[in-house]
Motif scaffolding. Structure first.
Motif, short mmCIF file in Angstrom:
data_model
loop_
_atom_site.label_atom_id
_atom_site.label_comp_id
_atom_site.label_asym_id
_atom_site.label_seq_id
_atom_site.Cartn_x
_atom_site.Cartn_y
_atom_site.Cartn_z
N PHE A 104 0.85 -1.20 0.00
CA PHE A 104 0.00 0.00 0.00
C PHE A 104 0.88 1.25 0.00
O PHE A 104 0.69 2.17 -0.79
N ALA A 105 1.89 1.25 0.88
CA ALA A 105 2.79 2.40 0.99
C ALA A 105 3.53 2.63 -0.32
O ALA A 105 3.65 3.76 -0.79
N ALA A 106 4.01 1.54 -0.92
CA ALA A 106 4.77 1.66 -2.17
C ALA A 106 3.90 2.24 -3.27
O ALA A 106 4.32 3.10 -4.04
N ARG A 107 2.64 1.77 -3.34
CA ARG A 107 1.74 2.26 -4.40
C ARG A 107 1.29 3.69 -4.16
O ARG A 107 1.03 4.43 -5.10
N LEU A 108 1.19 4.06 -2.88
CA LEU A 108 0.81 5.45 -2.55
C LEU A 108 1.95 6.41 -2.91
O LEU A 108 1.73 7.44 -3.55
N LEU A 109 3.16 6.07 -2.51
CA LEU A 109 4.29 7.00 -2.71
C LEU A 109 4.88 6.92 -4.11
O LEU A 109 5.42 7.91 -4.61
N MET A 110 4.79 5.73 -4.72
CA MET A 110 5.43 5.54 -6.03
C MET A 110 4.45 4.92 -7.02
O MET A 110 4.61 3.77 -7.44
N PRO A 111 3.37 5.66 -7.37
CA PRO A 111 2.38 5.09 -8.29
C PRO A 111 3.01 4.83 -9.67
O PRO A 111 4.01 5.45 -10.02
N ASP A 112 2.39 3.92 -10.41
CA ASP A 112 2.93 3.52 -11.71
C ASP A 112 3.29 4.71 -12.59
O ASP A 112 4.35 4.74 -13.19
N ARG A 113 2.38 5.70 -12.64
CA ARG A 113 2.64 6.78 -13.60
C ARG A 113 3.87 7.60 -13.21
O ARG A 113 4.54 8.15 -14.07
N LEU A 114 4.19 7.62 -11.93
CA LEU A 114 5.42 8.30 -11.51
C LEU A 114 6.62 7.42 -11.86
O LEU A 114 7.63 7.90 -12.37
N ILE A 115 6.48 6.13 -11.57
CA ILE A 115 7.56 5.18 -11.86
C ILE A 115 7.94 5.21 -13.34
O ILE A 115 9.11 5.21 -13.70
N PHE A 116 6.92 5.26 -14.20
CA PHE A 116 7.21 5.15 -15.63
C PHE A 116 7.63 6.46 -16.28
O PHE A 116 7.95 6.49 -17.45
N THR A 117 7.59 7.56 -15.52
CA THR A 117 7.98 8.83 -16.13
C THR A 117 9.22 9.42 -15.46
O THR A 117 9.46 10.61 -15.58
N CYS A 118 9.96 8.57 -14.75
CA CYS A 118 11.16 9.10 -14.13
C CYS A 118 12.42 8.59 -14.82
O CYS A 118 12.39 7.60 -15.53
N ALA A 125 16.49 2.51 -0.98
CA ALA A 125 16.13 1.09 -0.81
C ALA A 125 14.66 0.86 -1.16
O ALA A 125 14.32 -0.13 -1.79
N ALA A 126 13.80 1.81 -0.75
CA ALA A 126 12.36 1.65 -1.02
C ALA A 126 12.09 1.70 -2.53
O ALA A 126 11.28 0.93 -3.05
N LEU A 127 12.78 2.60 -3.21
CA LEU A 127 12.58 2.71 -4.66
C LEU A 127 13.09 1.46 -5.36
O LEU A 127 12.43 0.91 -6.25
N ARG A 128 14.23 0.95 -4.91
CA ARG A 128 14.78 -0.27 -5.51
C ARG A 128 13.82 -1.44 -5.32
O ARG A 128 13.56 -2.21 -6.23
N ARG A 129 13.25 -1.52 -4.10
CA ARG A 129 12.32 -2.62 -3.80
C ARG A 129 11.06 -2.52 -4.66
O ARG A 129 10.53 -3.51 -5.15
N ARG A 130 10.58 -1.29 -4.81
CA ARG A 130 9.37 -1.08 -5.61
C ARG A 130 9.58 -1.54 -7.06
O ARG A 130 8.76 -2.24 -7.63
N LEU A 131 10.72 -1.15 -7.63
CA LEU A 131 11.02 -1.54 -9.02
C LEU A 131 11.16 -3.06 -9.12
O LEU A 131 10.72 -3.66 -10.09
#
Ligand SMILES: [Zn+2]
Ligand SMILES: [Zn+2]
Ligand SMILES: [Zn+2]
Ligand SMILES: [Zn+2]
Length: 298
Positions: A132-146, A163-169
């Motif tokens: 939930f936290a990962a999807r709230l802070l790093m939604p797909d559209r943010l992930i795909f446009t960075c 570490a959180a960004l690495r785990r999310r990816l």
């Protein structure tokens, strides 16, 4: 692909509850600061939320949330580990922790007391709150446009630890994004459309500084389509097709068919006569306004 340990129907539930939270608290801008969000939840009071900072948390955890019937939620933060506003990558862990606790509240994990749950159930709730936290802070559209060329800066931009960004990816199965993002993008506006020789961003006019790597990647559409010689296919003013027009101006209304640097029209200017792409507001060579921008065609 997502966190493969969480069953699909629970992932759908997470998305649903996330959507509810986003609309209830009017979250329209990312990145999200979850400490601010918790304060908003406290002010709204539905459900009641209290925030407490304490020195004594079990297992020296970063935070924990408890639910008391008729009183609501109490989110406790470990004062020894809590640093806000976030400065370093490890401070930003607190943002993820806060999002995780918000996850427990939104997913209604805490309404049933922990003592009535199996170890496995409790473990699954932790995974769900993380997701939930990962999807709230790093939604797909943010992930795909960075732009992950600037990995540390991108994590800072999203207000999460590296570490959180690495785990999310990793959980999204998209670690390839880190390897594939060598493309230049403007530090200011995220524009990715550059001519090989550009010295200024044609969208925002900022000088392109090779040492600064952009974070967002934004594709600005070609507003006025051109041929490979950078001639407009149709007159940007009157719309006349220009395929047989050999002149540099539209034969009907006199508009220039090239998106010239406005330096071209300056009497006694330095003579920059660069013809710019069809979406350029600023000259790629000198940063002056373009003709299309000056004439409000864009
Ligand atoms: Zn938890
Ligand atoms: Zn730019
Ligand atoms: Zn015309
Ligand atoms: Zn110019």
């Amino acid at each position: 692909m997502a966190n493969s340990l969480i069953p699909r129907h629970r992932l759908e539930y997470i998305d649903l509850k996330l959507k509810e939270l986003i609309s209830r608290y009017d979250i329209v801008k990312w990145p999200v600061d979850c400490i601010e969000l918790l304060i908003r939840m406290k002010e709204k009071g539905d459900p009641p939320v209290r925030l407490v900072s304490t020195r004594s948390l079990e297992d020296d955890a970063d935070a924990c949330t408890i639910y008391i019937k008729d009183e609501g939620y109490i989110v406790k933060f470990n004062r020894n580990r809590f640093r806000y506003p976030f400065v370093t990558s490890s401070d930003r862990r607190t943002n993820f922790t806060a999002a995780h606790e918000i996850g427990h509240i939104a997913l209604e994990h805490l309404v049933i007391p922990a003592r009535l749950k199996s170890r496995l159930e409790s473990r699954m709730e932790e995974l769900e709150a993380d997701e939930f936290a990962a999807r709230l802070l790093m939604p797909d559209r943010l992930i795909f446009t960075c732009n992950y060329h600037a990995f540390a800066a991108t994590a800072a931009y999203m207000k999460v630890s590296r570490a959180a960004l690495r785990r999310r990816l990793k959980n999204m199965g998209r670690t390839d994004l880190v390897r594939s993002c060598g493309k230049r993008c403007c530090f200011t506006c995220g524009n990715t459309g550059f001519s090989a020789f550009a010295r200024f961003c044609c969208i925002c006019g900022e000088a392109i500084d090779g040492s600064k790597r952009g974070i967002r990647r934004v594709v600005y559409p070609a507003m006025i389509p051109q041929d490979r010689y950078k001639r407009a296919l149709a007159c940007p003013k009157c719309g006349t097709a220009l395929e047989h027009n050999k002149s540099e101006r539209c034969s009907i209304c006199g508009t220039y068919v090239f998106n010239y640097c406005s330096g071209y029209f300056e009497p006694g200017g330095d003579g920059c006569a660069h013809a710019n792409p069809g979406n350029a507001r600023y000259c790629e060579m000198c940063g002056r306004k373009t003709y299309y921008h000056r004439e409000s065609f864009l």
